[in-house]
Design a protein around this motif. Structure first.
Motif, PDB file in Angstrom:
ATOM      1  N   ALA A 170       0.748  -1.404   0.046  1.00  0.00           N
ATOM      2  CA  ALA A 170      -0.093  -0.080   0.152  1.00  0.00           C
ATOM      3  C   ALA A 170       0.835   1.143  -0.157  1.00  0.00           C
ATOM      4  O   ALA A 170       0.444   2.304  -0.918  1.00  0.00           O
ATOM      5  N   LYS A 171       1.920   1.302   0.971  1.00  0.00           N
ATOM      6  CA  LYS A 171       2.828   2.510   0.847  1.00  0.00           C
ATOM      7  C   LYS A 171       3.545   2.468  -0.451  1.00  0.00           C
ATOM      8  O   LYS A 171       3.749   3.744  -1.106  1.00  0.00           O
ATOM      9  N   ALA A 172       4.044   1.435  -1.064  1.00  0.00           N
ATOM     10  CA  ALA A 172       4.808   1.431  -2.330  1.00  0.00           C
ATOM     11  C   ALA A 172       3.889   1.976  -3.373  1.00  0.00           C
ATOM     12  O   ALA A 172       4.445   2.758  -4.385  1.00  0.00           O
ATOM     13  N   VAL A 173       2.682   1.706  -3.483  1.00  0.00           N
ATOM     14  CA  VAL A 173       1.839   2.205  -4.591  1.00  0.00           C
ATOM     15  C   VAL A 173       1.171   3.499  -4.512  1.00  0.00           C
ATOM     16  O   VAL A 173       1.127   4.431  -5.253  1.00  0.00           O
ATOM     17  N   PHE A 174       0.779   3.982  -2.991  1.00  0.00           N
ATOM     18  CA  PHE A 174      -0.146   5.205  -2.918  1.00  0.00           C
ATOM     19  C   PHE A 174       0.736   6.203  -2.111  1.00  0.00           C
ATOM     20  O   PHE A 174       0.272   7.551  -2.364  1.00  0.00           O
ATOM     21  N   ASP A 175       1.938   5.812  -1.480  1.00  0.00           N
ATOM     22  CA  ASP A 175       2.659   6.926  -0.718  1.00  0.00           C
ATOM     23  C   ASP A 175       3.678   7.420  -1.706  1.00  0.00           C
ATOM     24  O   ASP A 175       4.111   8.806  -1.144  1.00  0.00           O
ATOM     25  N   VAL A 176       3.960   6.840  -2.800  1.00  0.00           N
ATOM     26  CA  VAL A 176       5.083   7.470  -3.581  1.00  0.00           C
ATOM     27  C   VAL A 176       4.692   7.465  -4.904  1.00  0.00           C
ATOM     28  O   VAL A 176       3.878   6.451  -5.204  1.00  0.00           O
ATOM     29  N   ASP A 177       5.002   8.320  -5.948  1.00  0.00           N
ATOM     30  CA  ASP A 177       4.479   8.254  -7.077  1.00  0.00           C
ATOM     31  C   ASP A 177       5.004   6.987  -7.842  1.00  0.00           C
ATOM     32  O   ASP A 177       4.175   6.210  -8.927  1.00  0.00           O
ATOM     33  N   ASN A 178       6.311   6.704  -7.892  1.00  0.00           N
ATOM     34  CA  ASN A 178       6.676   5.322  -8.523  1.00  0.00           C
ATOM     35  C   ASN A 178       7.990   4.792  -7.667  1.00  0.00           C
ATOM     36  O   ASN A 178       9.145   5.297  -7.664  1.00  0.00           O
ATOM     37  N   TYR A 179       7.618   3.919  -6.795  1.00  0.00           N
ATOM     38  CA  TYR A 179       8.690   3.342  -5.866  1.00  0.00           C
ATOM     39  C   TYR A 179       9.701   2.840  -6.396  1.00  0.00           C
ATOM     40  O   TYR A 179      11.076   2.928  -5.707  1.00  0.00           O
ATOM     41  N   LYS A 180       9.977   2.459  -7.585  1.00  0.00           N
ATOM     42  CA  LYS A 180      11.316   1.992  -8.118  1.00  0.00           C
ATOM     43  C   LYS A 180      12.063   3.276  -8.448  1.00  0.00           C
ATOM     44  O   LYS A 180      13.306   3.105  -8.230  1.00  0.00           O
ATOM     45  N   GLU A 181      11.548   4.464  -9.092  1.00  0.00           N
ATOM     46  CA  GLU A 181      12.366   5.443  -9.412  1.00  0.00           C
ATOM     47  C   GLU A 181      12.614   6.131  -8.095  1.00  0.00           C
ATOM     48  O   GLU A 181      13.740   6.802  -8.022  1.00  0.00           O
ATOM     49  N   TYR A 182      11.739   6.155  -7.158  1.00  0.00           N
ATOM     50  CA  TYR A 182      12.086   6.918  -5.925  1.00  0.00           C
ATOM     51  C   TYR A 182      13.173   6.019  -5.163  1.00  0.00           C
ATOM     52  O   TYR A 182      14.186   6.758  -4.532  1.00  0.00           O
ATOM     53  N   LEU A 183      13.372   4.764  -5.114  1.00  0.00           N
ATOM     54  CA  LEU A 183      14.301   4.093  -4.880  1.00  0.00           C
ATOM     55  C   LEU A 183      15.658   4.306  -5.521  1.00  0.00           C
ATOM     56  O   LEU A 183      16.646   4.600  -4.754  1.00  0.00           O
ATOM     57  N   SER A 184      15.552   4.432  -6.989  1.00  0.00           N
ATOM     58  CA  SER A 184      16.883   4.756  -7.514  1.00  0.00           C
ATOM     59  C   SER A 184      17.277   6.109  -7.167  1.00  0.00           C
ATOM     60  O   SER A 184      18.522   6.220  -6.796  1.00  0.00           O
ATOM     61  N   LEU A 185      16.600   7.232  -7.177  1.00  0.00           N
ATOM     62  CA  LEU A 185      16.631   8.639  -6.938  1.00  0.00           C
ATOM     63  C   LEU A 185      17.537   8.618  -5.276  1.00  0.00           C
ATOM     64  O   LEU A 185      18.503   9.252  -5.067  1.00  0.00           O
ATOM     65  N   GLN A 186      17.003   7.676  -4.307  1.00  0.00           N
ATOM     66  CA  GLN A 186      17.423   7.730  -3.022  1.00  0.00           C
ATOM     67  C   GLN A 186      18.935   7.123  -2.827  1.00  0.00           C
ATOM     68  O   GLN A 186      19.654   7.475  -2.100  1.00  0.00           O
ATOM     69  N   CYS A 187      18.919   6.030  -3.650  1.00  0.00           N
ATOM     70  CA  CYS A 187      20.185   5.473  -3.919  1.00  0.00           C
ATOM     71  C   CYS A 187      21.206   6.399  -4.453  1.00  0.00           C
ATOM     72  O   CYS A 187      22.488   6.257  -3.810  1.00  0.00           O
ATOM     73  N   ASP A 188      21.058   7.299  -5.201  1.00  0.00           N
ATOM     74  CA  ASP A 188      22.121   8.356  -5.692  1.00  0.00           C
ATOM     75  C   ASP A 188      22.191   9.239  -4.783  1.00  0.00           C
ATOM     76  O   ASP A 188      23.548   9.850  -4.321  1.00  0.00           O
ATOM     77  N   SER A 189      21.256   9.734  -4.096  1.00  0.00           N
ATOM     78  CA  SER A 189      21.455  10.800  -3.008  1.00  0.00           C
ATOM     79  C   SER A 189      22.053  10.416  -1.596  1.00  0.00           C
ATOM     80  O   SER A 189      23.174  10.967  -1.294  1.00  0.00           O
ATOM     81  N   ALA A 190      21.867   9.123  -1.344  1.00  0.00           N
ATOM     82  CA  ALA A 190      22.516   8.702  -0.385  1.00  0.00           C
ATOM     83  C   ALA A 190      24.215   8.293  -0.550  1.00  0.00           C
ATOM     84  O   ALA A 190      24.835   8.604   0.223  1.00  0.00           O
ATOM     85  N   LEU A 191      24.340   7.886  -1.866  1.00  0.00           N
ATOM     86  CA  LEU A 191      25.535   7.656  -2.239  1.00  0.00           C
ATOM     87  C   LEU A 191      26.592   8.732  -2.083  1.00  0.00           C
ATOM     88  O   LEU A 191      27.908   8.940  -1.610  1.00  0.00           O
ATOM     89  N   ARG A 192      25.943  10.072  -2.522  1.00  0.00           N
ATOM     90  CA  ARG A 192      26.754  11.101  -2.874  1.00  0.00           C
ATOM     91  C   ARG A 192      26.858  11.798  -1.076  1.00  0.00           C
ATOM     92  O   ARG A 192      27.983  12.246  -0.890  1.00  0.00           O
ATOM     93  N   ASN A 193      25.790  11.618  -0.210  1.00  0.00           N
ATOM     94  CA  ASN A 193      26.010  12.136   1.136  1.00  0.00           C
ATOM     95  C   ASN A 193      27.162  11.324   2.169  1.00  0.00           C
ATOM     96  O   ASN A 193      27.690  12.013   2.818  1.00  0.00           O
ATOM     97  N   ILE A 194      27.209   9.999   1.568  1.00  0.00           N
ATOM     98  CA  ILE A 194      28.268   9.214   2.449  1.00  0.00           C
ATOM     99  C   ILE A 194      29.787   9.339   1.903  1.00  0.00           C
ATOM    100  O   ILE A 194      30.484   9.567   2.647  1.00  0.00           O
ATOM    101  N   VAL A 195      29.730   9.213   0.512  1.00  0.00           N
ATOM    102  CA  VAL A 195      31.106   9.315  -0.130  1.00  0.00           C
ATOM    103  C   VAL A 195      31.889  10.431   0.110  1.00  0.00           C
ATOM    104  O   VAL A 195      33.104  10.509   0.309  1.00  0.00           O
ATOM    105  N   ARG A 196      31.121  11.637   0.170  1.00  0.00           N
ATOM    106  CA  ARG A 196      31.756  12.960   0.615  1.00  0.00           C
ATOM    107  C   ARG A 196      32.480  13.101   2.024  1.00  0.00           C
ATOM    108  O   ARG A 196      33.226  13.939   2.253  1.00  0.00           O
ATOM    109  N   LEU A 197      32.180  12.118   2.698  1.00  0.00           N
ATOM    110  CA  LEU A 197      32.504  12.017   3.965  1.00  0.00           C
ATOM    111  C   LEU A 197      33.911  11.398   4.212  1.00  0.00           C
ATOM    112  O   LEU A 197      34.481  11.368   5.220  1.00  0.00           O
ATOM    113  N   TYR A 198      34.584  10.673   3.209  1.00  0.00           N
ATOM    114  CA  TYR A 198      35.387   9.746   3.204  1.00  0.00           C
ATOM    115  C   TYR A 198      36.669  10.271   2.239  1.00  0.00           C
ATOM    116  O   TYR A 198      36.164  10.450   1.108  1.00  0.00           O
TER     117      TYR A 198
END
Length: 334
Positions: A170-198
């Motif tokens: 229910a959350k995957a379908v109704f709480d976000v527009d497209n859960y696959k694209e949402y996951l992909s974008l969050q992976c990119d964002s998290a990767l940038r946030n963590i890599v810049r610390l090391y």
């Protein structure tokens, strides 16, 4: 949106048999009414033969580790999660906004086969129904490589693989527009946030943990720690989409091409310096041992000048890149 699991709808086989019997009865009724000139019964049988396909739309087949999210005139009515043959309201529609989204991941392989075309009455073929199902299996997302500056400002290219699955449909379908694209974008964002610390390699006076104390963390030497921090960062962001991130792994790590050659020379220079330091330490130890052995066995008595010359010669022999060419002194030592 809270998930509603429909577990009491596994009556698809009974419903299918009943509908088929009704169809057979309608055919018999039409034939019998036509012979007896019973117009009313013939009309009833003809209506069922013309509209009897509608209840068949309520037959749903769900396989293992699959789910169907159903809505009725825009209202969420529940999710079929357990495998089985179901009969639901024929006007219920399966919803999956990410059905046609193809990512570089397992389970999203496009084999080039086209699904059946929707007919005028809204019925869809099996291929379309498969697309509407949400996979509950563990899937691997290989996001594209990114160029990111590390904490020292050096551009590096890095790629990650994320193992994930849908836990709340229910959350995957109704709480976000497209859960696959949402996951992909969050992976990119998290990767940038963590890599810049090391830093890419261990660097002095760098705090990667945020406790104010310099440590030896690096992208190359602490890959498991970095991957775990990336996983936690992604999980915090995708909880609203009903997704569980099971694991994250760094699949590619290298300096960006524009500085790769320079950084390779730097690494080579560092390796040469470390090797030379080790050679010098060993040579000094061997010279000390030689002098001590000569003194202990009273082999020869050397003054300070001759000791210095001996030390110089030994260090040249031991630390040189090429084999030494000995020179035999046939005269007096002094």
């Amino acid at each position: 949106m809270n998930e509603i699991v429909l577990n009491k709808k596994k009556n698809g086989l009974v419903a299918a048999l009943g509908l088929l019997l009704l169809y057979a009865a309608a055919i018999v009724l039409v034939v019998y009414a036509a012979n007896q000139d019973w117009t009313a019964l013939a009309v009833v049988g003809g209506l069922w033969l013309g509209l009897g396909w509608i209840p068949f739309l309520g037959l749903k087949v769900v396989g293992p580790q699959e789910a169907l999210v159903l809505t009725l005139f825009g209202k969420y009515v529940g999710t079929l999660k357990e495998s089985g043959f179901y009969f639901v309201n024929p006007f219920c529609v399966a919803v999956n906004p990410a059905a046609k989204t193809k990512l570089n991941q397992s389970g999203d392989v496009d084999n080039g086969k086209k699904g059946l075309v929707l007919s005028a009455n809204g019925m869809s073929g099996n291929a379309e129904m498969v697309n509407k199902k949400i996979s509950l299996k563990a899937m691997t997302l290989n996001n594209s490589r990114q160029k990111i500056n590390d904490c020292l400002g050096n551009p590096v290219e890095i790629g990650i693989a994320v193992i994930w699955r849908v836990t709340d449909t229910a959350k995957a379908v109704f709480d976000v527009d497209n859960y696959k694209e949402y996951l992909s974008l969050q992976c990119d964002s998290a990767l940038r946030n963590i890599v810049r610390l090391y830093p890419y390699d261990v660097a002095p006076d760098v705090d990667t943990t945020g406790d104010g104390i310099a440590d030896e963390g690096s992208l190359r030497g602490s890959s498991e720690v970095v991957a775990e921090r990336i996983r936690q960062e992604i999980q915090e962001k995708v909880c609203t989409a009903g997704i569980e991130v099971m694991e994250a792994r760094i699949t590619y790590l290298a300096y960006a091409p524009e500085i790769a050659a320079v950084m390779l020379q730097r690494q080579q220079a560092s390796a040469i310096i470390d090797a030379r330091k080790m050679i010098v330490d060993g040579a000094v130890g061997m010279v000390e041992m030689a002098l001590e052995r000569l003194n202990e066995n009273d082999v020869v008595h050397l003054d300070e000048e001759r000791k210095a010359a001996m030390v110089s010669n030994l260090l040249v022999v031991l630390c040189g890149n090429h084999d030494a060419q000995p020179v035999v002194n046939s005269g007096s030592l002094y």
